[in-house]
Design a protein around this motif. Structure first.
Motif, mmCIF file in Angstrom:
data_model
loop_
_atom_site.group_PDB
_atom_site.id
_atom_site.type_symbol
_atom_site.label_atom_id
_atom_site.label_comp_id
_atom_site.label_asym_id
_atom_site.label_seq_id
_atom_site.Cartn_x
_atom_site.Cartn_y
_atom_site.Cartn_z
ATOM 1 N N ALA A 184 -12.203 23.919 -28.534
ATOM 2 C CA ALA A 184 -12.335 24.846 -27.404
ATOM 3 C C ALA A 184 -12.591 26.270 -27.895
ATOM 4 N N ARG A 185 -11.952 26.673 -28.981
ATOM 5 C CA ARG A 185 -12.116 28.036 -29.472
ATOM 6 C C ARG A 185 -13.550 28.310 -29.915
ATOM 7 N N LYS A 186 -14.187 27.353 -30.553
ATOM 8 C CA LYS A 186 -15.526 27.612 -31.104
ATOM 9 C C LYS A 186 -16.653 27.292 -30.131
ATOM 10 N N ARG A 187 -16.396 26.539 -29.081
ATOM 11 C CA ARG A 187 -17.450 26.038 -28.204
ATOM 12 C C ARG A 187 -18.126 27.161 -27.420
ATOM 13 N N ALA A 188 -19.454 27.110 -27.347
ATOM 14 C CA ALA A 188 -20.201 28.055 -26.524
ATOM 15 C C ALA A 188 -19.928 27.779 -25.053
ATOM 16 N N GLU A 189 -19.986 28.839 -24.267
ATOM 17 C CA GLU A 189 -19.803 28.728 -22.816
ATOM 18 C C GLU A 189 -21.040 29.297 -22.148
ATOM 19 N N GLY A 190 -21.926 28.412 -21.697
ATOM 20 C CA GLY A 190 -23.168 28.878 -21.103
ATOM 21 C C GLY A 190 -23.994 29.609 -22.136
ATOM 22 N N HIS A 191 -24.275 30.883 -21.869
ATOM 23 C CA HIS A 191 -25.090 31.701 -22.768
ATOM 24 C C HIS A 191 -24.228 32.564 -23.692
ATOM 25 N N VAL A 192 -22.939 32.330 -23.706
ATOM 26 C CA VAL A 192 -22.024 33.100 -24.558
ATOM 27 C C VAL A 192 -21.591 32.234 -25.732
ATOM 28 N N HIS A 193 -21.818 32.734 -26.935
ATOM 29 C CA HIS A 193 -21.451 32.035 -28.166
ATOM 30 C C HIS A 193 -20.303 32.790 -28.831
ATOM 31 N N PHE A 194 -19.509 32.083 -29.625
ATOM 32 C CA PHE A 194 -18.288 32.675 -30.167
ATOM 33 C C PHE A 194 -18.276 32.615 -31.686
ATOM 34 N N ALA A 195 -17.884 33.733 -32.297
ATOM 35 C CA ALA A 195 -17.782 33.825 -33.753
ATOM 36 C C ALA A 195 -16.508 34.584 -34.106
ATOM 37 N N GLY A 196 -16.125 34.472 -35.374
ATOM 38 C CA GLY A 196 -14.894 35.094 -35.857
ATOM 39 C C GLY A 196 -14.020 34.053 -36.527
ATOM 40 N N GLU A 197 -13.156 34.510 -37.432
ATOM 41 C CA GLU A 197 -12.312 33.563 -38.171
ATOM 42 C C GLU A 197 -11.508 32.665 -37.248
ATOM 43 N N HIS A 198 -11.163 33.169 -36.075
ATOM 44 C CA HIS A 198 -10.329 32.418 -35.141
ATOM 45 C C HIS A 198 -11.079 31.242 -34.511
ATOM 46 N N THR A 199 -12.404 31.198 -34.692
ATOM 47 C CA THR A 199 -13.193 30.085 -34.151
ATOM 48 C C THR A 199 -13.584 29.090 -35.237
ATOM 49 N N SER A 200 -13.062 29.274 -36.428
ATOM 50 C CA SER A 200 -13.424 28.435 -37.569
ATOM 51 C C SER A 200 -12.255 27.553 -37.980
#
Length: 225
Positions: A184-200
């Motif tokens: 859930a932390r790393k998954r894209a939501e629509g046109h919003v993508h997520f990065a950062g150590e907390h998503t790895s």
């Protein structure tokens, strides 16, 4: 300030350096804010329930560093013999670990050491009213004799949990939380993508942050092809 998306674009509302409110529109958005900061952003188009839960519940580790610039590298002429190879002193005090970072000095005679604390050590340090002086006394009295007031040229410290733009050193998970919230932390939501150590999977590490940036870029490339 605000994050909103439609079927075709993302709108980011922000305050600039002059205090003026602005909007930025883009086909895709990479959100690398720590979740501790993202909680203060209005998500006008809510993400999936598990994503919102991950944002709201991810804990952040208290972390702090306290630096001392010294007139000389006094530990190299200790009475028990030279310890010029000193790199790290591990302690059972609130000072945590003491690092020799003198290699960062342009002057080869001057020294630099710093205390690196996290978890309860960082919280204890942050709660002290005169914390830099307390750290110097602890190091000088118990760990590295010679760190006297006249030896110290300059000091600096950083307490990450007190930084409003971060709220902690890094994301931190409890038992079984990595397994349940990672996707859930790393998954894209629509046109919003997520990065950062907390998503790895390498949560808390710089290589995790780099890996997450590559993943987010690949997601956008794949979406455009």
């Amino acid at each position: 300030m605000r994050l909103e998306q439609s079927a075709s674009e993302v709108t980011v509302t922000y305050i600039d350096a002059r205090g003026r409110q602005n909007e930025m529109h883009a086909a895709r958005c990479v959100c690398a804010l720590p979740f501790s900061t993202l909680r203060n952003v209005v998500i006008a188009t809510p993400f999936a329930d598990d994503k919102m839960r991950a944002i709201d519940t991810l804990r952040y580790m208290p972390a702090a560093r306290c630096h001392f610039q010294t007139r000389m590298r006094f530990w190299e002429s200790d009475s028990i013999g030279p310890i010029g190879g000193l790199n790290l002193v591990g302690t059972d005090t609130f000072a945590g670990r003491i690092w020799n970072t003198s290699s960062q000095q342009a002057d080869a005679t001057m020294g630099m050491i710093h205390s690196y604390m996290f978890d309860v050590e960082a919280s204890e340090y942050a709660s002290m009213p005169d914390r830099i002086n307390a750290m110097r006394q602890t190091i000088g009295d118990k760990l590295l004799p010679g760190l006297t007031p006249d030896q110290v040229i300059a000091t600096a410290d950083k307490v990450w949990q007190d930084d409003p733009w971060v709220g902690g050193g890094w994301g931190w998970t409890g038992l079984n939380e990595m397994r349940s919230m990672y996707r859930a932390r790393k998954r894209a939501e629509g046109h919003v993508h997520f990065a950062g150590e907390h998503t790895s999977v390498w949560i808390a590490w710089m290589n995790g942050a780099i890996e997450s940036g590559e993943r987010a870029a690949n997601e956008i490339i794949a979406a455009r092809s």
